[in-house]
Write a protein that holds these residues in place. Structure first.
Motif, short mmCIF file in Angstrom:
data_model
loop_
_atom_site.label_atom_id
_atom_site.label_comp_id
_atom_site.label_asym_id
_atom_site.label_seq_id
_atom_site.Cartn_x
_atom_site.Cartn_y
_atom_site.Cartn_z
N HIS A 24 71.13 135.35 55.82
CA HIS A 24 71.23 134.05 55.15
C HIS A 24 72.17 133.12 55.92
O HIS A 24 71.92 131.92 56.02
CB HIS A 24 71.74 134.22 53.72
CG HIS A 24 70.71 134.80 52.81
ND1 HIS A 24 71.03 135.61 51.74
CD2 HIS A 24 69.36 134.70 52.80
CE1 HIS A 24 69.93 135.98 51.12
NE2 HIS A 24 68.90 135.44 51.75
N PHE A 25 73.22 133.70 56.44
CA PHE A 25 74.18 132.89 57.20
C PHE A 25 73.52 132.29 58.43
O PHE A 25 73.67 131.09 58.71
CB PHE A 25 75.37 133.78 57.61
CG PHE A 25 76.44 133.06 58.37
CD1 PHE A 25 77.22 132.09 57.77
CD2 PHE A 25 76.66 133.34 59.72
CE1 PHE A 25 78.21 131.42 58.48
CE2 PHE A 25 77.64 132.67 60.43
CZ PHE A 25 78.42 131.71 59.81
N SER A 28 71.05 129.64 57.36
CA SER A 28 71.78 128.43 56.94
C SER A 28 72.26 127.64 58.16
O SER A 28 72.13 126.41 58.23
CB SER A 28 72.97 128.85 56.08
OG SER A 28 73.86 127.79 55.94
N ALA A 31 69.36 125.93 59.87
CA ALA A 31 68.91 124.74 59.13
C ALA A 31 69.86 123.57 59.34
O ALA A 31 69.43 122.43 59.58
CB ALA A 31 68.81 125.08 57.64
N TRP A 32 71.13 123.86 59.26
CA TRP A 32 72.15 122.80 59.44
C TRP A 32 72.08 122.24 60.86
O TRP A 32 72.10 121.02 61.07
CB TRP A 32 73.54 123.37 59.14
CG TRP A 32 74.63 122.35 59.16
CD1 TRP A 32 74.49 120.99 59.05
CD2 TRP A 32 76.03 122.59 59.29
NE1 TRP A 32 75.72 120.39 59.11
CE2 TRP A 32 76.68 121.34 59.24
CE3 TRP A 32 76.80 123.75 59.41
CZ2 TRP A 32 78.07 121.22 59.34
CZ3 TRP A 32 78.18 123.62 59.49
CH2 TRP A 32 78.81 122.36 59.47
N ALA B 119 79.20 123.33 54.03
CA ALA B 119 78.50 124.09 55.06
C ALA B 119 77.57 125.13 54.45
O ALA B 119 76.52 125.46 55.03
CB ALA B 119 79.52 124.78 55.97
N SER B 120 77.93 125.62 53.27
CA SER B 120 77.11 126.66 52.64
C SER B 120 75.86 126.08 51.96
O SER B 120 74.97 126.82 51.54
CB SER B 120 77.93 127.40 51.57
OG SER B 120 79.19 127.73 52.08
N TRP B 122 73.54 124.42 53.26
CA TRP B 122 72.36 124.41 54.12
C TRP B 122 71.60 125.72 54.03
O TRP B 122 72.11 126.77 54.42
CB TRP B 122 72.75 124.15 55.58
CG TRP B 122 73.28 122.77 55.76
CD1 TRP B 122 74.58 122.38 55.77
CD2 TRP B 122 72.50 121.59 55.93
NE1 TRP B 122 74.67 121.03 55.94
CE2 TRP B 122 73.41 120.51 56.04
CE3 TRP B 122 71.14 121.32 55.98
CZ2 TRP B 122 72.99 119.20 56.20
CZ3 TRP B 122 70.72 120.01 56.16
CH2 TRP B 122 71.64 118.97 56.26
N LEU B 123 70.39 125.64 53.53
CA LEU B 123 69.52 126.82 53.47
C LEU B 123 68.09 126.36 53.73
O LEU B 123 67.70 125.27 53.30
CB LEU B 123 69.61 127.48 52.10
CG LEU B 123 70.76 128.48 51.89
CD1 LEU B 123 70.79 128.94 50.45
CD2 LEU B 123 70.63 129.69 52.81
N PRO B 124 67.31 127.17 54.44
CA PRO B 124 65.91 126.77 54.67
C PRO B 124 65.13 126.77 53.36
O PRO B 124 65.41 127.58 52.46
CB PRO B 124 65.40 127.84 55.63
CG PRO B 124 66.31 128.99 55.46
CD PRO B 124 67.62 128.45 55.05
N ALA B 136 71.76 133.42 47.64
CA ALA B 136 71.86 133.24 49.09
C ALA B 136 72.99 132.29 49.44
O ALA B 136 73.78 132.53 50.37
CB ALA B 136 70.53 132.69 49.63
N VAL B 140 76.28 133.04 51.74
CA VAL B 140 76.62 132.21 52.91
C VAL B 140 78.06 131.71 52.79
O VAL B 140 78.83 131.73 53.76
CB VAL B 140 75.63 131.03 53.06
CG1 VAL B 140 76.10 130.06 54.13
CG2 VAL B 140 74.25 131.54 53.39
#
Lengths: 169, 201
Positions: A24-25, A28, A31-32, B119-120, B122-124, B136, B140
Motif C-alpha cells: 500500500h505504501f 500510495s 499515485a502521489w 501524504a497518506s 494518496w491511494l490508487p 490501506a 500507509v
C-alpha cells in the motif's frame, strides 16, 4: 516484493500484514508521484513573483543610494557655505583692523599732501597718532575702573569700610 | 552499459567502414541522454519526493540531478547502470540539501513539505470498498510514521528497496555502502515498521 528476502523470523500473520502495508505504501507513493509529476507547472507565476521582488529590491536600493548621495551633496554644500561665511567674516575683520590702523594717518590728508613732507615725517606722525589713541584708551580704562570700584554693592559695604579703615591706619 | 568506446562504426566482421565525426558523436550522445532522461526522470522524482515529501523541492532537485548528469555525461563510463549512476547523484544532492539546512539553521527557510496525514491520502483508485480504503490509508500512515523516525541513511535504503524496488547490489552501489551494511539498515528499518504496525493494532 522484496520484503520476503529481508524478513527476519516474524510470525506469518505479521509478515502478511507487513507485506500488505509495504504494498500500500508503494502504491500510495506511485499515485502521489504520478499526480505531482503530471500536474501543470507554475514556473511562469513564480518567475513573475520573483521579478516583482527583484524590481522592488532594485527600487529600494536605488532610493537608498539616491538618498545617501543627496544627503552627502547637501552636507558638502552646507560646509562650503559655512566656510564662505567664515572667510567673509575674516576678511571683514581684517578690513576693519586695516581701517582702524589707517584712520589716524588719514586725519589730515589734505595738509599732508599739500605740505609734501618726507616719508619719515609721515611715519612720525602716524606713531604719534597711535600713541595718542593708546593714551586715550588707557584714560578710558582708568575711568571705568574707578567707576566700578566706587560702586560697591551693599553686601560688600562692611568689607569696603574695613579696607578704608586699614588704609587710613 | 558501455558507451563511446570507439569513434568509428564497426561492422560485425570488425572492419571500420567510415570514421564518425565529432558532430555525429555528439548528436548520438545527446539522443542517448535524452532517452535516459525520459526513462528515468519519473523514478528519480519519485525517490526524491518520497525522501523529502516536498513536490517543489523534489522537482528542483530532479532538475539539478539531470543537469549534473548532463555535465558529467562524458565521464560516465558505464561501470554501473545509468539508473544507479543517476540515483547516486540524487542521493548526494539530497544529502547536500539536508547538510545545508542544518548549517543554515538560523535562516527561516520556507518548506513545502506535506505532513504525514496528507501524504497518506494518496491511494490508487482500485475496486476496494470504503473499509478497505480506510485500512490501506491507515497502514500507509503507519509506514510513513515509521519512515519519519528512521535515520537519513536508513530512510534512503528503505525507500530504494521498497518504493523503487532496487536490488541490494544496486542500493549498495548507489549509496556507497557494502551489501552487509545495506542489509543491516533494511533490517532495522523493517523492524521499526513492524513496531509501528504492532503498536497501533
Amino acid at each position: 516484493m522484496n520484503w520476503q528476502q529481508d524478513r527476519s523470523g516474524e510470525s506469518p500473520r505479521m509478515d502478511a500484514e507487513l507485506e500488505q502495508a509495504l504494498k500500500h505504501f508503494k502504491a500510495s507513493m506511485d499515485a502521489w508521484s504520478d499526480s505531482a509529476y503530471s500536474r501543470p507547472r507554475t514556473a511562469a507565476k513564480l518567475a513573475v513573483r520573483h521579478s516583482w521582488r527583484m524590481v522592488a529590491a532594485w527600487a529600494l536600493g536605488c532610493l537608498l543610494a539616491a538618498g545617501s548621495l543627496a544627503g552627502a551633496g547637501h552636507e558638502i554644500y552646507h560646509r562650503q557655505q559655512l566656510a564662505k561665511i567664515a572667510a567673509q567674516k575674516a576678511a571683514e575683520q581684517r578690513a576693519a583692523a586695516g581701517r582702524a590702523i589707517a584712520q589716524p594717518a588719514s586725519v589730515q590728508p589734505i595738509s599732508a599732501q599739500s605740505d609734501k613732507k618726507t616719508p619719515a615725517a609721515t611715519t612720525r606722525k602716524v606713531s604719534a597718532a597711535q600713541d595718542s589713541v593708546s593714551s586715550q584708551d588707557e584714560d578710558l580704562l582708568a575711568s571705568v575702573d574707578s567707576d566700578v570700584s566706587r560702586e560697591v554693592p551693599a553686601a560688600m559695604e562692611p568689607l569696603a569700610q574695613l579696607m578704608d579703615d586699614n588704609g587710613t591706619q | 552499459m558501455r558507451r563511446r568506446g570507439a569513434s568509428t562504426k564497426v561492422m560485425a566482421a570488425g572492419t571500420a567502414v567510415e570514421p564518425m565525426t565529432s558532430a555525429t558523436a555528439q548528436e548520438i550522445a545527446a539522443q542517448e541522454f535524452a532517452r535516459i532522461v525520459e526513462t528515468h526522470r519519473p523514478q528519480i522524482f519519485r525517490f526524491l519526493l518520497s525522501s523529502l515529501r516536498d513536490v517543489d523541492l523534489a522537482e528542483t532537485l530532479t532538475q539539478e540531478c539531470f543537469l549534473k548528469a548532463h555535465r558529467n555525461w562524458s565521464h560516465f563510463r558505464g561501470d554501473s547502470s545509468a539508473m544507479t549512476w543517476l540515483m547516486r547523484i540524487a542521493i548526494n544532492l539530497q544529502k547536500d540539501y539536508w547538510r545545508n539546512r542544518r548549517i543554515q539553521f538560523w535562516r527561516q527557510t520556507r518548506t513545502n513539505a506535506v505532513d504525514l496525514d496528507e501524504a497518506s491520502e494518496w491511494l490508487p483508485n482500485g475496486e476496494r470498498n470504503a473499509e478497505q480504503q480506510m485500512l490501506a490509508r491507515e497502514q500507509v500512515a503507519q509506514v510513513w510514521q515509521a519512515v519519519k523516525g528512521l535515520s537519513e541513511r536508513q530512510r534512503t535504503v528503505f525507500l530504494l528497496r521498497y518504493v523503487e524496488e532496487r536490488e541490494l547490489s544496486e542500493i549498495a552501489s548507489a549509496t556507497g555502502l557494502s551489501e552487509g551494511t545495506v542489509k543491516a539498515h533494511l533490517s532495522r528499518a523493517l523492524g521499526r515498521v513492524r513496531t509501528e504496525l504492532r503498536g497501533t493494532r
